[in-house]
Enzyme design. Structure first.
Site, PDB file in Angstrom:
ATOM      1  N   CYS A 102       0.803  -1.220   0.000  1.00 33.40           N
ATOM      2  CA  CYS A 102       0.000   0.000   0.000  1.00 33.40           C
ATOM      3  C   CYS A 102       0.836   1.269   0.000  1.00 33.40           C
ATOM      4  CB  CYS A 102      -0.946   0.003   1.204  1.00 33.40           C
ATOM      5  SG  CYS A 102      -2.085  -1.399   1.222  1.00 33.40           S
ATOM      6  N   HIS A 135      -3.340   7.212   2.608  1.00 36.47           N
ATOM      7  CA  HIS A 135      -3.754   5.911   2.092  1.00 36.47           C
ATOM      8  C   HIS A 135      -5.176   5.629   2.555  1.00 36.47           C
ATOM      9  CE1 HIS A 135      -4.025   1.763   1.162  1.00 36.47           C
ATOM     10  NE2 HIS A 135      -3.784   1.305   2.382  1.00 36.47           N
ATOM     11  N   ASN A 163     -10.061  -0.005  -0.217  1.00 39.15           N
ATOM     12  CA  ASN A 163      -8.597  -0.004  -0.180  1.00 39.15           C
ATOM     13  C   ASN A 163      -8.083  -0.581  -1.492  1.00 39.15           C
ATOM     14  OD1 ASN A 163      -5.876  -0.387   0.286  1.00 39.15           O
ATOM     15  ND2 ASN A 163      -6.120  -1.363   2.278  1.00 39.15           N
TER      16      ASN A 163
END
Length: 325
Positions: free
Chosen positions: A115, A252, A282
Protein backbone atom coordinates in the site's frame (compact mmCIF):
# COMPACT_ATOMS: atom_id res chain seq x y z
CA UNK A 1 21.50 29.43 -7.56
CA UNK A 2 18.85 27.16 -9.02
CA UNK A 3 16.90 24.40 -7.29
CA UNK A 4 16.18 21.09 -8.99
CA UNK A 5 12.61 20.00 -8.35
CA UNK A 6 10.28 17.28 -9.62
CA UNK A 7 6.97 18.98 -10.27
CA UNK A 8 3.61 17.32 -10.92
CA UNK A 9 2.56 18.11 -14.49
CA UNK A 10 -0.58 15.99 -14.66
CA UNK A 11 -2.75 13.51 -12.78
CA UNK A 12 -5.07 10.74 -13.90
CA UNK A 13 -7.12 7.80 -12.70
CA UNK A 14 -8.90 4.75 -13.96
CA UNK A 15 -11.57 2.57 -12.36
CA UNK A 16 -13.10 -0.62 -13.77
CA UNK A 17 -16.75 -0.56 -14.81
CA UNK A 18 -18.02 -3.10 -12.28
CA UNK A 19 -19.13 -1.68 -8.93
CA UNK A 20 -19.50 -4.09 -6.02
CA UNK A 21 -21.61 -2.58 -3.25
CA UNK A 22 -21.91 -3.67 0.35
CA UNK A 23 -25.40 -4.93 -0.51
CA UNK A 24 -23.85 -7.15 -3.19
CA UNK A 25 -21.39 -8.54 -0.64
CA UNK A 26 -24.24 -9.40 1.73
CA UNK A 27 -25.32 -11.99 -0.86
CA UNK A 28 -21.97 -13.82 -0.97
CA UNK A 29 -20.51 -13.55 2.54
CA UNK A 30 -21.80 -13.21 6.11
CA UNK A 31 -21.62 -9.43 6.46
CA UNK A 32 -23.80 -6.33 6.32
CA UNK A 33 -23.64 -2.82 4.95
CA UNK A 34 -23.98 -1.45 8.48
CA UNK A 35 -21.09 -3.57 9.79
CA UNK A 36 -18.74 -2.61 6.93
CA UNK A 37 -19.51 1.11 7.10
CA UNK A 38 -19.20 1.17 10.89
CA UNK A 39 -15.89 -0.70 10.93
CA UNK A 40 -14.07 0.78 7.92
CA UNK A 41 -16.28 3.40 6.25
CA UNK A 42 -16.56 1.62 2.89
CA UNK A 43 -19.77 1.69 0.82
CA UNK A 44 -18.57 0.18 -2.47
CA UNK A 45 -15.52 -0.88 -4.45
CA UNK A 46 -14.62 -1.46 -8.12
CA UNK A 47 -13.72 -4.89 -9.51
CA UNK A 48 -11.70 -5.51 -12.67
CA UNK A 49 -13.40 -7.50 -15.41
CA UNK A 50 -12.27 -10.96 -16.44
CA UNK A 51 -9.31 -10.52 -18.78
CA UNK A 52 -8.67 -6.98 -17.55
CA UNK A 53 -5.19 -6.83 -16.05
CA UNK A 54 -3.29 -4.47 -13.78
CA UNK A 55 -1.35 -3.07 -16.75
CA UNK A 56 -4.66 -2.24 -18.48
CA UNK A 57 -5.82 -0.19 -15.49
CA UNK A 58 -2.40 1.45 -15.32
CA UNK A 59 -2.53 2.45 -18.98
CA UNK A 60 -5.97 4.02 -18.49
CA UNK A 61 -4.67 6.18 -15.64
CA UNK A 62 -1.44 6.97 -17.51
CA UNK A 63 -3.25 8.21 -20.61
CA UNK A 64 -5.43 10.50 -18.50
CA UNK A 65 -2.38 11.87 -16.67
CA UNK A 66 -0.58 12.48 -19.96
CA UNK A 67 -3.62 14.29 -21.37
CA UNK A 68 -3.81 16.41 -18.22
CA UNK A 69 -0.13 17.29 -18.61
CA UNK A 70 -0.48 18.07 -22.32
CA UNK A 71 2.16 15.46 -23.14
CA UNK A 72 2.48 12.22 -25.12
CA UNK A 73 4.32 8.96 -24.39
CA UNK A 74 7.19 10.30 -26.53
CA UNK A 75 7.83 12.88 -23.81
CA UNK A 76 8.32 10.24 -21.08
CA UNK A 77 11.65 8.58 -20.32
CA UNK A 78 10.84 6.80 -17.04
CA UNK A 79 7.88 4.66 -15.95
CA UNK A 80 7.57 3.44 -12.37
CA UNK A 81 4.58 1.23 -11.53
CA UNK A 82 3.79 0.54 -7.89
CA UNK A 83 1.84 -2.70 -7.65
CA UNK A 84 1.38 -5.85 -5.61
CA UNK A 85 -0.59 -7.53 -8.38
CA UNK A 86 1.46 -7.47 -11.60
CA UNK A 87 0.11 -9.25 -14.66
CA UNK A 88 2.95 -11.77 -14.50
CA UNK A 89 5.72 -12.75 -12.08
CA UNK A 90 7.86 -11.14 -14.78
CA UNK A 91 8.19 -9.03 -16.86
CA UNK A 92 7.40 -5.96 -14.79
CA UNK A 93 3.96 -4.46 -15.29
CA UNK A 94 5.74 -1.19 -16.12
CA UNK A 95 7.28 -2.70 -19.26
CA UNK A 96 3.82 -3.83 -20.39
CA UNK A 97 2.53 -0.30 -19.80
CA UNK A 98 5.48 0.96 -21.84
CA UNK A 99 4.57 -1.42 -24.65
CA UNK A 100 0.86 -0.59 -24.57
CA UNK A 101 1.69 3.12 -24.75
CA UNK A 102 3.73 2.41 -27.91
CA UNK A 103 7.06 3.36 -26.34
CA UNK A 104 10.41 1.87 -27.41
CA UNK A 105 12.58 4.23 -25.38
CA UNK A 106 13.34 5.05 -21.77
CA UNK A 107 13.24 2.68 -18.81
CA UNK A 108 10.42 1.02 -16.88
CA UNK A 109 10.27 -1.01 -13.68
CA UNK A 110 7.94 -1.95 -10.81
CA UNK A 111 8.13 -1.15 -7.12
CA UNK A 112 6.60 -3.53 -4.56
CA UNK A 113 5.92 -1.84 -1.22
CA UNK A 114 2.25 -2.90 -1.07
CA UNK A 115 0.00 0.00 0.00
CA UNK A 116 3.00 2.33 0.41
CA UNK A 117 4.08 1.62 -3.16
CA UNK A 118 2.96 4.88 -4.76
CA UNK A 119 4.75 7.03 -2.18
CA UNK A 120 7.88 4.89 -2.63
CA UNK A 121 7.51 5.31 -6.40
CA UNK A 122 7.21 9.10 -6.15
CA UNK A 123 10.36 9.23 -4.01
CA UNK A 124 12.18 6.92 -6.43
CA UNK A 125 11.25 8.91 -9.54
CA UNK A 126 12.15 12.14 -7.74
CA UNK A 127 15.59 10.75 -6.84
CA UNK A 128 16.20 9.31 -10.31
CA UNK A 129 15.43 12.57 -12.07
CA UNK A 130 17.40 14.73 -9.64
CA UNK A 131 20.37 12.46 -10.33
CA UNK A 132 20.13 12.78 -14.10
CA UNK A 133 18.35 9.51 -14.89
CA UNK A 134 15.37 11.05 -16.65
CA UNK A 135 13.46 14.25 -17.21
CA UNK A 136 9.82 13.17 -17.21
CA UNK A 137 8.32 10.21 -15.40
CA UNK A 138 5.02 8.41 -15.36
CA UNK A 139 4.45 7.26 -11.79
CA UNK A 140 1.53 4.86 -11.46
CA UNK A 141 -0.15 2.97 -8.64
CA UNK A 142 -2.26 0.14 -10.06
CA UNK A 143 -3.88 -2.93 -8.55
CA UNK A 144 -6.23 -5.79 -9.28
CA UNK A 145 -6.28 -6.61 -5.58
CA UNK A 146 -9.57 -8.47 -5.83
CA UNK A 147 -7.60 -11.40 -7.26
CA UNK A 148 -5.77 -11.87 -3.97
CA UNK A 149 -8.96 -12.14 -1.92
CA UNK A 150 -10.62 -15.13 -0.33
CA UNK A 151 -14.26 -14.25 -0.94
CA UNK A 152 -15.35 -16.43 1.99
CA UNK A 153 -13.25 -14.42 4.46
CA UNK A 154 -15.43 -11.50 5.54
CA UNK A 155 -12.60 -9.90 7.51
CA UNK A 156 -10.62 -9.16 4.33
CA UNK A 157 -12.81 -9.43 1.22
CA UNK A 158 -14.92 -6.42 2.19
CA UNK A 159 -11.88 -4.14 2.45
CA UNK A 160 -10.28 -4.07 -0.98
CA UNK A 161 -10.94 -3.01 -4.56
CA UNK A 162 -9.27 -2.46 -7.93
CA UNK A 163 -8.14 0.70 -9.69
CA UNK A 164 -5.24 2.84 -10.83
CA UNK A 165 -3.96 6.38 -10.41
CA UNK A 166 -1.05 8.16 -12.06
CA UNK A 167 0.97 11.35 -12.09
CA UNK A 168 3.38 12.83 -14.61
CA UNK A 169 6.48 14.20 -12.89
CA UNK A 170 8.90 16.56 -14.61
CA UNK A 171 12.34 17.77 -13.58
CA UNK A 172 12.65 21.57 -13.58
CA UNK A 173 15.24 24.10 -12.47
CA UNK A 174 13.76 26.89 -10.36
CA UNK A 175 15.53 30.21 -10.04
CA UNK A 176 15.95 32.11 -6.77
CA UNK A 177 13.15 34.46 -7.76
CA UNK A 178 10.67 31.65 -8.49
CA UNK A 179 8.30 30.23 -5.86
CA UNK A 180 9.16 26.73 -4.70
CA UNK A 181 7.08 23.85 -6.03
CA UNK A 182 7.25 20.13 -6.70
CA UNK A 183 8.42 17.35 -4.39
CA UNK A 184 9.97 19.05 -1.35
CA UNK A 185 10.79 16.01 0.81
CA UNK A 186 10.26 12.27 1.19
CA UNK A 187 10.33 10.05 4.28
CA UNK A 188 10.33 6.26 3.83
CA UNK A 189 10.38 3.52 6.46
CA UNK A 190 10.01 -0.27 6.76
CA UNK A 191 10.21 -2.96 9.42
CA UNK A 192 10.08 -6.56 8.21
CA UNK A 193 9.55 -7.90 11.72
CA UNK A 194 5.84 -7.19 11.19
CA UNK A 195 5.55 -9.12 7.92
CA UNK A 196 3.04 -11.64 9.24
CA UNK A 197 0.54 -9.01 10.35
CA UNK A 198 -0.48 -8.36 6.74
CA UNK A 199 0.62 -10.74 3.99
CA UNK A 200 -0.35 -13.07 1.16
CA UNK A 201 0.24 -16.77 1.83
CA UNK A 202 1.84 -17.60 -1.48
CA UNK A 203 4.58 -16.72 -3.94
CA UNK A 204 6.88 -18.13 -6.64
CA UNK A 205 9.64 -19.11 -4.19
CA UNK A 206 7.49 -20.47 -1.36
CA UNK A 207 4.40 -22.17 -2.76
CA UNK A 208 4.42 -21.54 -6.49
CA UNK A 209 0.91 -20.12 -6.13
CA UNK A 210 -0.57 -16.65 -5.68
CA UNK A 211 -2.29 -17.17 -2.33
CA UNK A 212 -4.75 -14.97 -0.44
CA UNK A 213 -4.56 -11.94 1.82
CA UNK A 214 -4.27 -12.55 5.56
CA UNK A 215 -4.41 -9.74 8.08
CA UNK A 216 -4.24 -9.28 11.83
CA UNK A 217 -6.61 -6.33 11.74
CA UNK A 218 -6.28 -5.10 15.35
CA UNK A 219 -2.47 -5.27 15.14
CA UNK A 220 -2.37 -3.32 11.88
CA UNK A 221 -4.69 -0.71 13.37
CA UNK A 222 -2.56 -0.49 16.52
CA UNK A 223 0.58 0.35 14.55
CA UNK A 224 -0.98 2.49 11.83
CA UNK A 225 -1.63 5.89 13.41
CA UNK A 226 1.78 6.14 15.08
CA UNK A 227 3.70 5.12 11.97
CA UNK A 228 1.66 7.46 9.76
CA UNK A 229 2.31 10.48 11.94
CA UNK A 230 6.00 9.56 12.26
CA UNK A 231 6.71 9.94 8.55
CA UNK A 232 4.46 12.97 8.16
CA UNK A 233 6.39 14.84 10.84
CA UNK A 234 9.70 13.66 9.33
CA UNK A 235 8.80 14.94 5.85
CA UNK A 236 7.61 18.26 7.27
CA UNK A 237 10.73 18.75 9.39
CA UNK A 238 13.00 17.94 6.45
CA UNK A 239 11.38 20.71 4.39
CA UNK A 240 11.04 23.22 7.21
CA UNK A 241 7.25 23.16 7.59
CA UNK A 242 4.70 22.22 10.24
CA UNK A 243 1.24 20.67 10.06
CA UNK A 244 -0.24 24.18 10.27
CA UNK A 245 1.25 24.88 6.83
CA UNK A 246 -0.52 21.97 5.15
CA UNK A 247 -3.39 22.70 2.80
CA UNK A 248 -4.22 19.05 2.10
CA UNK A 249 -3.54 15.65 3.62
CA UNK A 250 -3.97 12.78 1.12
CA UNK A 251 -3.61 9.54 3.11
CA UNK A 252 -3.75 5.91 2.09
CA UNK A 253 -7.42 4.94 1.91
CA UNK A 254 -7.49 1.78 4.01
CA UNK A 255 -9.85 2.46 6.87
CA UNK A 256 -11.88 5.54 7.77
CA UNK A 257 -11.08 5.13 11.47
CA UNK A 258 -7.32 5.07 10.78
CA UNK A 259 -7.61 8.16 8.58
CA UNK A 260 -9.63 10.02 11.20
CA UNK A 261 -7.22 8.96 13.96
CA UNK A 262 -4.15 10.11 12.03
CA UNK A 263 -5.78 13.42 11.13
CA UNK A 264 -6.72 14.04 14.75
CA UNK A 265 -3.22 13.17 16.02
CA UNK A 266 -1.71 15.55 13.46
CA UNK A 267 -4.14 18.28 14.53
CA UNK A 268 -5.60 18.59 11.04
CA UNK A 269 -9.20 19.75 10.58
CA UNK A 270 -11.34 17.17 8.74
CA UNK A 271 -11.90 19.57 5.84
CA UNK A 272 -8.18 19.31 4.96
CA UNK A 273 -8.25 15.51 4.70
CA UNK A 274 -9.05 13.91 1.34
CA UNK A 275 -11.21 10.80 1.74
CA UNK A 276 -12.28 8.39 -1.01
CA UNK A 277 -12.27 5.11 0.92
CA UNK A 278 -16.08 5.15 0.99
CA UNK A 279 -16.34 4.72 -2.77
CA UNK A 280 -13.01 3.11 -3.75
CA UNK A 281 -12.26 0.90 -0.70
CA UNK A 282 -8.60 0.00 -0.18
CA UNK A 283 -6.93 -0.18 -3.58
CA UNK A 284 -3.45 -0.68 -2.09
CA UNK A 285 -0.82 1.18 -4.16
CA UNK A 286 -3.56 2.84 -6.22
CA UNK A 287 -5.35 4.44 -3.27
CA UNK A 288 -3.19 7.56 -2.81
CA UNK A 289 -3.08 8.54 -6.52
CA UNK A 290 -6.81 7.83 -6.87
CA UNK A 291 -7.57 10.14 -3.94
CA UNK A 292 -5.11 12.72 -5.25
CA UNK A 293 -6.67 12.64 -8.71
CA UNK A 294 -10.16 13.07 -7.25
CA UNK A 295 -9.10 16.12 -5.22
CA UNK A 296 -7.39 17.73 -8.21
CA UNK A 297 -10.29 16.99 -10.55
CA UNK A 298 -12.89 18.58 -8.26
CA UNK A 299 -10.76 21.70 -7.74
CA UNK A 300 -9.81 21.21 -4.11
CA UNK A 301 -6.07 20.95 -4.75
CA UNK A 302 -4.85 24.04 -6.58
CA UNK A 303 -1.55 25.50 -7.77
CA UNK A 304 0.53 26.59 -4.78
CA UNK A 305 -1.14 24.29 -2.24
CA UNK A 306 1.05 22.32 0.16
CA UNK A 307 0.04 18.65 -0.10
CA UNK A 308 1.10 15.71 2.06
CA UNK A 309 0.85 12.19 0.65
CA UNK A 310 1.06 9.31 3.11
CA UNK A 311 0.67 5.54 3.10
CA UNK A 312 1.32 2.42 5.16
CA UNK A 313 1.24 -1.16 3.95
CA UNK A 314 2.33 -4.73 4.47
CA UNK A 315 5.93 -5.34 5.33
CA UNK A 316 5.40 -3.10 7.27
CA UNK A 317 6.28 -0.25 4.94
CA UNK A 318 5.25 3.36 5.38
CA UNK A 319 6.14 6.71 3.88
CA UNK A 320 5.21 10.30 3.12
CA UNK A 321 5.89 12.82 0.36
CA UNK A 322 5.49 16.58 0.75
CA UNK A 323 4.59 18.35 -2.48
CA UNK A 324 4.05 22.02 -3.33
CA UNK A 325 1.45 21.89 -6.09
Amino acid sequence: MTRTRSIIRGVGSYLPEKVLTNADLEKIVDTSDEWIQQRVGIKQRYIAAEGQFTSDLAVGAARQALDDAGLTPDDIDLIVVATTTPDYTFPAAATLVQMKLGMHHGMAFDIQAVCSGFVYAVATADSYMKNGLGNRALVIGAETFSRLLDWTDRSTCVLFGDGAGAVVMEKVELGDDEPDRGVLSNALRSDGHHWDKLYVDGGPSSTGTTGHVHMQGPEVFRHAVGKITDVVYAALEQAGYTTDDLDWFVPHQANRRIIDGAGAKLGLPPEKVVITVDRHANTSAASVPLALSAAVADGRIKRGDLVMLEAMGGGFTWGASLIRW
